[in-house]
Each structure stands twice: as C-alpha cells, then as structure tokens.
Design an enzyme around this catalytic site. Structure first.
Site, PDB file in Angstrom:
ATOM      1  N   LYS A 144       0.671  -1.141  -0.299  1.00 16.95           N
ATOM      2  CA  LYS A 144      -0.326  -0.145  -0.196  1.00 16.95           C
ATOM      3  C   LYS A 144       0.893   1.026   0.251  1.00 16.95           C
ATOM      4  O   LYS A 144       0.504   2.235  -1.269  1.00 16.95           O
ATOM      5  CB  LYS A 144      -0.716   0.105   1.345  1.00 16.95           C
ATOM      6  CG  LYS A 144      -2.207  -0.975   0.414  1.00 16.95           C
ATOM      7  CD  LYS A 144      -2.430  -1.549   2.729  1.00 16.95           C
ATOM      8  CE  LYS A 144      -3.871  -2.488   2.294  1.00 16.95           C
ATOM      9  NZ  LYS A 144      -4.333  -3.105   3.110  1.00 16.95           N
TER      10      LYS A 144
ATOM     11  N   GLN B 119      -4.622  -1.632   9.081  1.00 16.29           N
ATOM     12  CA  GLN B 119      -4.434  -2.983   9.154  1.00 16.29           C
ATOM     13  C   GLN B 119      -5.157  -4.134   9.625  1.00 16.29           C
ATOM     14  O   GLN B 119      -4.738  -4.525  10.672  1.00 16.29           O
ATOM     15  CB  GLN B 119      -3.199  -3.469   8.695  1.00 16.29           C
ATOM     16  CG  GLN B 119      -2.716  -4.291   7.866  1.00 16.29           C
ATOM     17  CD  GLN B 119      -3.151  -4.240   6.594  1.00 16.29           C
ATOM     18  OE1 GLN B 119      -2.669  -3.851   5.624  1.00 16.29           O
ATOM     19  NE2 GLN B 119      -3.623  -5.865   6.462  1.00 16.29           N
TER      20      GLN B 119
ATOM     21  N   ASP C 140     -11.136   2.645   3.546  1.00 18.27           N
ATOM     22  CA  ASP C 140     -11.580   1.132   3.671  1.00 18.27           C
ATOM     23  C   ASP C 140     -13.661   0.190   3.498  1.00 18.27           C
ATOM     24  O   ASP C 140     -13.399  -0.375   3.098  1.00 18.27           O
ATOM     25  CB  ASP C 140     -11.105   0.054   4.362  1.00 18.27           C
ATOM     26  CG  ASP C 140     -10.247  -0.411   4.441  1.00 18.27           C
ATOM     27  OD1 ASP C 140      -9.727  -0.704   3.503  1.00 18.27           O
ATOM     28  OD2 ASP C 140      -9.287  -1.066   5.497  1.00 18.27           O
TER      29      ASP C 140
END
Ligand code: NDP
Length: 287
Positions: free
Chosen positions: A55, A99, A122
């Site tokens: 990422k 994460q 997200d």
C-alpha cells in the site's frame, strides 16, 4: 453459450491502467493539495507487513502522500484510538486504514468505529456499510469495488444475472453482495452452513468465491459461460492459490480471474482511488 477456454480477467493490467489515470490526475495537483493516506500497522504479522508495504509503495507511485504508522505489538487500545483521533483531525490525511487483523486483545469494531466515516478509506465503518446497503453515497470497500470494475470491464450487462457469492465476511462477501444487488443481479449468498453449495453455485451466471480455501470451487460447479471471480489468497506449499480450481473452472467459464494477478492488484488500486475520492478530487470516468 459454449465456451472451451475462458478469457482471462487480467487484474494486473486493469489496475495498471487505472493507476496511470490516477497518477496523471495527481501530478496536476499542487504539492500542498495532494491526497494523503495514513496506514496503521500494529504488531509484527508477516502478511500484514507485506500488505502495508504494498500500500505504501502504491501510494508513492501514484503521488499520494503516505503516512505509515508502525506500532509495536504491546500498543494498547487507548493508544491506538488516540492515534486515530489525531489522524481524524490531521488535514493532510484524507484516508485512514488500520491493517486487519489486529493482534489479539484489540476490539477491531471499536477501532473501525473510531475512524471518521469521511476518512474511512476501507469503507468498513457502520455509516458507510449502512449507506452501501441503503443506496447512499458510501465509501465502497476496495476489494468489492475492484471486483465490480473487473466485471464491468467484460462489457456484459449485469442486470438480471444470477450472482452467487461464496462467503459472507464484512470485508468481501457482504459488500460485494450489496453492490451486485444494487446492479440488479439476483443474489445467492453461500456460507459454511449452506446446504448443497455446489448446486447453488451451478446457478450462477456470476460466481464470486471469497472463502479462503484453496481450490474450493471446482469446474463441475461452474455453469457454462459463467463469469468467475476468485478472491481467495491461500498459501499452498509456498505458492499462492485461489479459492477456485483454475484448470477445471476455466474450461467452463467465459471469463475468469487468475490468482495472483486478478482481484489482488485491483484491491490496492481501489484504495488509491478511494483516497482521491475522499480528498474530494474529481475523476474522469474510467480512471
Ligand atoms: P473470512 O474468513 O472472513 O470469510 C470466509 C467466508 O467463507 C465465511 O463467510 C465462511 O462462512 C465461508 N466459508 C468458509 N468455509 C466454507 C465452506 N466450507 N463452505 C462454504 N462457505 C465457507 O474471509 P475473507 O472474506 O476475509 O477472505 C476470503 C478470502 O479472500 C481469503 O482467502 C482472503 O485471503 C482473500 N482476500 C483477498 C483479497 C484480495 O485483495 N484479493 C482481499 C480480502 C480477502 P461462515 O460465515 O459461515 O463462517
């Protein structure tokens, strides 16, 4: 429709085209006007470290300001929440990603809830989940968003098709179901309690496998001419394997995603796209 060998839905190629579009747009922005993505990693999970590294690399490549926060495994929940609060208030940061999975002892729901919905890159915050199901302006989760882009790249009209989703996680199965439903597919969602899963899958004009079990979906379950999307990332003997048995399924499908090189690269590029969208930067169609 008789199909001998499926066409490959090349996620690597599609992602690189989208990435170039994003890069071109960002390069026109003034230095101070660039979007910013904060990625928070807690602990030492090797797979998570790899994902965070990917990422960060992708952010730098497209010109997004990357803020990676690596916290030790001993970090407490209040410390993590305090960092999120700082990021919520930081004007340089437009997207915040924690994460997952978090190390044991963390309350992941509380952590996701702490992210401001307008920075929830997200799309996991309950506000965005609710908007997704009610047809509001949601931040769409990256993996399902990437899957929809791949489906659209086939040029096939999705309206009215039977879509079978295997898996009902909050990350993949549920949001892709919402998105397929919003595109007027007729939906079947399978999970570990589904009775006679093979016959349910055989009804699918579209099959999305998000199970986490290597080669779970075999060619005999695939309807002739179906579009098969393999989300699974499984490590088998040091190699990556999807949830779909590629050899047999590709004899039946009209389109199929490979693993690796299918959904995975699309997920990362959609994270970049979401960051731009949260920064309020308008995009041209197709980028
Ligand atoms: P989860 O483990 O959260 O969910 C798996 C789902 O599969 C559950 O709904 C579970 O059912 C169902 N399932 C498990 N076993 C069976 C079975 N025997 N029969 C039917 N259904 C079953 O996984 P995720 O959704 O997070 O991920 C799925 C896969 O996708 C993984 O391999 C993951 O690594 C990969 N992935 C890939 C991404 C990418 O970018 N390519 C992104 C995210 C995930 P139940 O709910 O009943 O337990």
């Amino acid at each position: 429709m008789d199909t001998v060998q499926a066409k490959i839905l090349d996620g690597k190629k599609a992602a690189s085209v989208i990435k170039e579009g994003l890069k071109a747009r960002i390069s026109k922005l003034p230095e101070g006007g660039r979007p910013g993505l904060a990625v928070v990693l807690v602990g030492e999970d090797p797979a998570s470290k790899v994902y965070v590294g990917q990422k960060e690399k992708a952010s730098v490549e497209v010109g997004i300001n990357s803020f990676v926060h690596k916290l030790p495994a001993g970090t407490t929940q209040p410390e993590l929440l305090a960092l999120i609060e700082d990021l919520n208030c930081d004007p340089r940061v437009h997207g915040i990603l924690v994460q997952l999975p978090l190390p044991e002892g963390f309350d992941a729901d509380a952590v996701i809830s702490a992210i401001h919905p307008e920075k929830d890159v997200d799309g996991f915050h309950a506000v965005n989940v609710g908007r997704l199901w009610t047809g509001g302006r949601a931040v769409e989760p990256c993996t399902p968003k990437g899957i929809m882009a791949l489906l659209d790249s086939t040029g096939i009209e999705l309206k009215g098709l039977n879509a079978v989703v295997i898996g009902r996680s909050n990350i993949v199965g549920k949001p892709i179901s919402a998105m397929l439903l919003s595109r007027h597919c007729t939906l079947t969602i399978c999970h570990s309690r589904t009775k006679d899963l093979p016959s349910a899958v055989r009804g699918g004009d579209i099959v999305v496998a998000a199970v986490g079990r290597p080669n779970f979906v075999t060619g005999d379950m695939i309807k002739q001419g179906a579009i098969v999307i393999d989300v699974g990332i499984n490590r088998v003997g040091g190699k990556l394997a999807g949830d779909v048995e590629f050899e047999s399924a590709s004899q039946k499908a009209s389109w199929i995603t490979p693993v690796p090189g299918g959904v995975g690269p699309m997920t990362i590029v959609m994270l970049m796209k979401n960051t731009l969208e949260l920064a309020g930067i308008k995009q041209t169609p197709g980028t």
